[in-house]
Design an enzyme around this catalytic site. Structure first.
Site, PDB file in Angstrom:
ATOM      1  N   TYR A  21       0.803  -1.218   0.000  1.00 35.33           N
ATOM      2  CA  TYR A  21       0.000   0.000   0.000  1.00 35.33           C
ATOM      3  C   TYR A  21       0.836   1.269   0.000  1.00 35.33           C
ATOM      4  O   TYR A  21       0.352   2.327  -0.376  1.00 35.33           O
ATOM      5  CB  TYR A  21      -0.950  -0.009   1.201  1.00 35.33           C
ATOM      6  N   ASP A  23       3.628   2.138  -1.800  1.00 34.22           N
ATOM      7  CA  ASP A  23       4.011   2.668  -3.109  1.00 34.22           C
ATOM      8  C   ASP A  23       2.836   3.328  -3.807  1.00 34.22           C
ATOM      9  O   ASP A  23       2.911   4.489  -4.232  1.00 34.22           O
ATOM     10  CB  ASP A  23       4.575   1.537  -3.983  1.00 34.22           C
ATOM     11  N   GLN A 264      -7.916   6.237   1.689  1.00 33.83           N
ATOM     12  CA  GLN A 264      -6.866   7.152   2.134  1.00 33.83           C
ATOM     13  C   GLN A 264      -7.391   8.327   2.952  1.00 33.83           C
ATOM     14  O   GLN A 264      -6.814   8.673   3.981  1.00 33.83           O
ATOM     15  CB  GLN A 264      -6.108   7.691   0.921  1.00 33.83           C
ATOM     16  N   ARG A 280       3.740   2.464   9.092  1.00 33.28           N
ATOM     17  CA  ARG A 280       4.750   1.636   8.443  1.00 33.28           C
ATOM     18  C   ARG A 280       5.071   2.201   7.053  1.00 33.28           C
ATOM     19  O   ARG A 280       4.310   2.985   6.490  1.00 33.28           O
ATOM     20  CB  ARG A 280       4.262   0.196   8.318  1.00 33.28           C
ATOM     21  N   GLY A 281       6.214   1.758   6.500  1.00 36.61           N
ATOM     22  CA  GLY A 281       6.557   2.142   5.140  1.00 36.61           C
ATOM     23  C   GLY A 281       6.815   3.633   5.030  1.00 36.61           C
ATOM     24  O   GLY A 281       7.448   4.241   5.889  1.00 36.61           O
ATOM     25  N   GLU A 282       6.294   4.235   3.956  1.00 36.31           N
ATOM     26  CA  GLU A 282       6.547   5.663   3.744  1.00 36.31           C
ATOM     27  C   GLU A 282       5.282   6.499   3.710  1.00 36.31           C
ATOM     28  O   GLU A 282       5.256   7.594   4.268  1.00 36.31           O
ATOM     29  CB  GLU A 282       7.338   5.884   2.451  1.00 36.31           C
ATOM     30  N   ASP A 283       4.240   6.021   3.061  1.00 42.18           N
ATOM     31  CA  ASP A 283       3.044   6.868   2.921  1.00 42.18           C
ATOM     32  C   ASP A 283       2.444   7.212   4.275  1.00 42.18           C
ATOM     33  O   ASP A 283       2.245   8.379   4.611  1.00 42.18           O
ATOM     34  CB  ASP A 283       2.005   6.171   2.045  1.00 42.18           C
ATOM     35  N   SER A 284       2.162   6.195   5.095  1.00 43.78           N
ATOM     36  CA  SER A 284       1.565   6.473   6.406  1.00 43.78           C
ATOM     37  C   SER A 284       2.562   7.182   7.320  1.00 43.78           C
ATOM     38  O   SER A 284       2.177   7.933   8.223  1.00 43.78           O
ATOM     39  CB  SER A 284       1.066   5.183   7.060  1.00 43.78           C
TER      40      SER A 284
END
Length: 389
Positions: A21, A23, A264, A280-284
């Protein structure tokens, strides 16, 4: 940036979904912002429409081409299609270094006016980013130059992506008391809303069981809100039942409730509604910063523990981070030396939460001073066009 003064009016953004999710989450936000705020004709090329639909339900997973929220979405099926110069946009962006089709690159080179070509890189607080931001990379055989563009946390980078009205929407949401109704609509009871509300979005390898044990012994009640499918094994072990939206259980001071996987825009509201967010990751990760609430980051795993370097670089510059938050973030990512006393750590962090929340609000304004990532990219692109004339 107005399209009346900017000759760059179309943009192709290529996205390969690696982290389910993150990317597509980043690319979809950027595509919508470019279309809505800058009037640019955006075509988003994405190879995984199923993951896309999870964060934006109107997406048709069977469509080769569709228009969603003012953005043309193209199902990117492979690398072998043929393209003409007319197929190429004014700005071409490859996300995280994904390899765009060779035929498209050749068409870029045949275009009378070459497109501005960017590789959008991942977000990091590591010092080397500042030296690589906006660096040119000439193509090995074609008359094309690609530029690296990095998001970041200071004026020597591209900054963070933020919609023009985001903070106003957040303030209106919180000031109106809408957060209470929003959580009610997600099934969160009035009693659960009285606890320390925590959203949990993490990878399956995060030590959820250790965190839950500390929360069960918390000095104050904790309400953990977790989207369906996140940390399934650990969540189902706690619940004693399948992980479906609406499933809930309470043990000690901890109540866990499973939420539906929200779009979103609603995920932003969830972050705004909680006292502490695990992302987690980058977006959130970026959205948690604009939420103005303390958060912990479950970073995407990299070989040779390179993600630990990235985590520590951020913790070094993140002003709201107390010693307790730093220790917990490292333990959450397998980077803590020795064994963390999870219960003692949580008690310390919970006591520091009000001060961290004030600091998180100040952090928002510090990040705003660096400008919007997309605005900065478009300004740089326009400057390249002027220089090449």
């Amino acid at each position: 940036m107005s399209t009346h003064t900017n000759p760059l009016r179309s943009l192709d953004l290529f996205c390969k979904v690696v982290d389910n999710y993150g990317d597509i989450g980043i690319c979809w936000r950027l595509a919508r912002q470019l279309a809505h705020e800058h009037g640019i004709a955006v075509r988003l090329w994405v190879d995984d429409l199923v993951s896309f639909q999870r964060i934006w339900p109107p997406v048709d997973t069977g469509a080769a081409t569709q228009v969603v929220a003012g953005v043309t979405v193209q199902h990117w099926r492979g690398q072998d299609d043929a393209y003409t110069p007319a197929d190429v946009a004014d700005i071409v962006i490859e996300f995280f270094g994904c390899e765009i089709p060779p035929g498209y690159v050749e068409a870029m080179a045949q275009r009378p006016v070459k497109p501005v070509w960017f590789n959008l890189e991942g977000l990091s607080a590591e010092p080397w980013v500042e030296g690589c931001h906006t660096l040119p990379s000439p193509h090995r055989s074609l008359k094309l130059t690609k530029y690296f563009f990095f998001p970041g946390f200071n004026e020597r980078t591209g900054g963070l992506s933020v919609e023009a009205d985001l903070l106003a929407r957040r303030l209106a949401f919180l000031d109106s008391g809408e957060s209470t109704r929003f959580l009610q609509d997600l099934g969160v009871s009035a009693q659960e809303q009285q606890g320390c509300k925590v959203s949990l979005f993490c990878y399956d390898y995060a030590p959820i069981a250790e965190l839950f044990a500390a929360w069960q012994a918390s000095p104050v009640p904790v309400t953990c809100l977790v989207p369906e499918g996140v940390g399934r094994a650990a969540i189902e072990a706690f619940l004693g039942q399948p992980m479906v939206p609406g499933a809930a259980a309470t043990k000690g001071q901890l109540s866990v409730r499973v939420l539906p996987f929200v779009p979103q825009t609603d995920y932003d509201k969830l972050l705004w509604s909680c006292d502490l967010n695990f992302v987690r990751g980058e977006d959130s990760f970026v959205r948690a910063q604009w939420a103005g609430k303390p958060f912990l980051w479950n970073i995407y795993h990299q070989d040779k523990n390179l993600h630990h370097t990235k985590l520590n670089a951020f913790l070094k510059i993140y002003d709201p981070a107390t010693a307790a938050l730093v220790d917990l973030d490292r333990a959450w990512n397998g980077a803590y030396p020795g064994q963390l006393d999870w219960s003692a750590n949580w008690q310390a962090l919970q006591a520091e939460l009000p001060a961290m929340t004030r600091s998180a609000g100040q952090w928002v304004h510090k990040m705003l001073a660096n400008g919007d990532f997309m605005e900065n990219l478009l300004r740089f692109a326009a400057r390249l066009v002027v220089e090449e004339r």
